[in-house]
Design a protein around this motif. Sequence first.
Motif, PDB file in Angstrom:
ATOM      1  N   TYR A  35     -33.431  49.353  -3.478  1.00 12.15           N
ATOM      2  CA  TYR A  35     -33.832  50.301  -2.438  1.00 12.15           C
ATOM      3  C   TYR A  35     -33.118  49.939  -1.134  1.00 12.15           C
ATOM      4  N   THR A  57     -44.364  43.752  -6.880  1.00  3.33           N
ATOM      5  CA  THR A  57     -45.750  43.753  -7.348  1.00  3.33           C
ATOM      6  C   THR A  57     -46.356  42.387  -7.042  1.00  3.33           C
ATOM      7  N   MET A  94     -34.874  48.357  -9.566  1.00  2.00           N
ATOM      8  CA  MET A  94     -34.108  49.357  -8.808  1.00  2.00           C
ATOM      9  C   MET A  94     -33.850  48.831  -7.382  1.00  2.00           C
ATOM     10  N   ALA A 142     -46.178  54.800 -13.318  1.00  2.00           N
ATOM     11  CA  ALA A 142     -45.815  54.628 -14.731  1.00  2.00           C
ATOM     12  C   ALA A 142     -46.188  53.233 -15.232  1.00  2.00           C
ATOM     13  N   ASP A 143     -46.430  52.309 -14.327  1.00  2.00           N
ATOM     14  CA  ASP A 143     -46.704  50.914 -14.697  1.00  2.00           C
ATOM     15  C   ASP A 143     -48.210  50.731 -14.923  1.00  2.00           C
ATOM     16  N   GLU A 198     -36.927  57.418  -1.593  1.00  2.00           N
ATOM     17  CA  GLU A 198     -37.225  56.113  -2.195  1.00  2.00           C
ATOM     18  C   GLU A 198     -38.724  55.891  -2.370  1.00  2.00           C
ATOM     19  N   GLU A 250     -39.764  57.562  -5.433  1.00  2.00           N
ATOM     20  CA  GLU A 250     -39.329  56.788  -6.611  1.00  2.00           C
ATOM     21  C   GLU A 250     -40.229  55.568  -6.826  1.00  2.00           C
ATOM     22  N   ALA A 251     -40.551  54.878  -5.738  1.00  2.00           N
ATOM     23  CA  ALA A 251     -41.383  53.664  -5.854  1.00  2.00           C
ATOM     24  C   ALA A 251     -42.782  54.026  -6.363  1.00  2.00           C
ATOM     25  N   TYR A 252     -43.347  55.089  -5.833  1.00  2.00           N
ATOM     26  CA  TYR A 252     -44.675  55.509  -6.283  1.00  2.00           C
ATOM     27  C   TYR A 252     -44.629  55.919  -7.761  1.00  2.00           C
ATOM     28  N   ALA A 253     -43.591  56.640  -8.135  1.00  2.00           N
ATOM     29  CA  ALA A 253     -43.482  57.089  -9.534  1.00  2.00           C
ATOM     30  C   ALA A 253     -43.414  55.873 -10.459  1.00  2.00           C
ATOM     31  N   ALA A 254     -42.670  54.847 -10.043  1.00  2.00           N
ATOM     32  CA  ALA A 254     -42.555  53.634 -10.874  1.00  2.00           C
ATOM     33  C   ALA A 254     -43.912  52.941 -10.984  1.00  2.00           C
ATOM     34  N   PHE A 255     -44.648  52.879  -9.879  1.00  2.00           N
ATOM     35  CA  PHE A 255     -45.969  52.240  -9.925  1.00  2.00           C
ATOM     36  C   PHE A 255     -46.959  53.070 -10.752  1.00  2.00           C
TER      37      PHE A 255
END
Length: 257
Positions: free
Chosen positions: A3, A10, A1, A45-46, A35, A38-43
Amino acid sequence: MAYETLIVETRGNVGLVTLNRPQALNALNSTVLKELKEAYAAFHADEAVGAIVLTGSERAFAAGADIKEMQPLQFADIYKSDFISGWDEVAKARKPVIAAVSGFALGGGCELAMMCDFIIASETAKFGQPEITLGVIPGMGGSQRLTRAVGKAKAMDLILTGRMMDAAEAERSGLVSRVVAPDRLLDEALAAAEKIASLSRPSVMMAKEAVNRAFETTLEEGLRFERRLFHSLFATDDQKEGMAAFVEKRKPAFTHR
Ligand code: CAA
């Protein structure tokens, strides 16, 4: 994504977020908030990511909420939209977040650092809640989190005068956990985050929950909460593995289950 206001990457098992609005000393506007969520949500989910480091530039972690964005706002509008309440979601990140602070951490910047689980500061860091000099007060948790972190006397001093405190004073008063040379800051934060990421995720996340509960409840309830979480970890594979590895004098291989 892609930003606009962050650099998100990572490093091993660590999610690294760098605030990136150099022209405004990383002032926190609504795009940064959107943003960062969004970044925290992606981390989150990872599965591979076990901890997050949030940092800024050498000159500024963040110099506050964006004053230019706030200047024209009117009471009725910000009250109705509950302006800046979205930061609560950032504060509620479930994976551990370490703030690596260099330069200015002022107003919303200091408040964002305090939303993290702990703060590692460069010797150049400067913390403060200067909102009073703008005719307002802290709005992203400063009056509450700073008071819990450093006590009433120091919090009142900072919030009522708007003065800055340096890294040494911040460490003395318990706001930051470690102070390191500027060129060591990111490595130190990444190493701490990597260490956390190498441990059992359920126990790390529950440890975070337990410490945070200390700020929300009575000692009796907090102790009960801690004990129940402790009991529940005996249902994990990682407790079996961690204790077996100790007894067998080998390194544990946690599966985060
Ligand atoms: N919002 C918007 N822009 C900001 C900003 C902020 N919080 N802080 C700095 N900037 C901008 C400046 O306007 C300047 O932009 P221009 O070049 O376009 O003029 C640029 O960043 C560089 O800043 P300075 O030229 O002021 O740099 P300096 O080295 O002379 O001073 C500073 C640095 C002491 C940090 C000074 O910038 C400053 O006092 N900033 C504001 C700090 C502040 O009051 N923060 C609290 C904000 S209110 C808040 O956070 C409310 C809340 O709790 C939710």
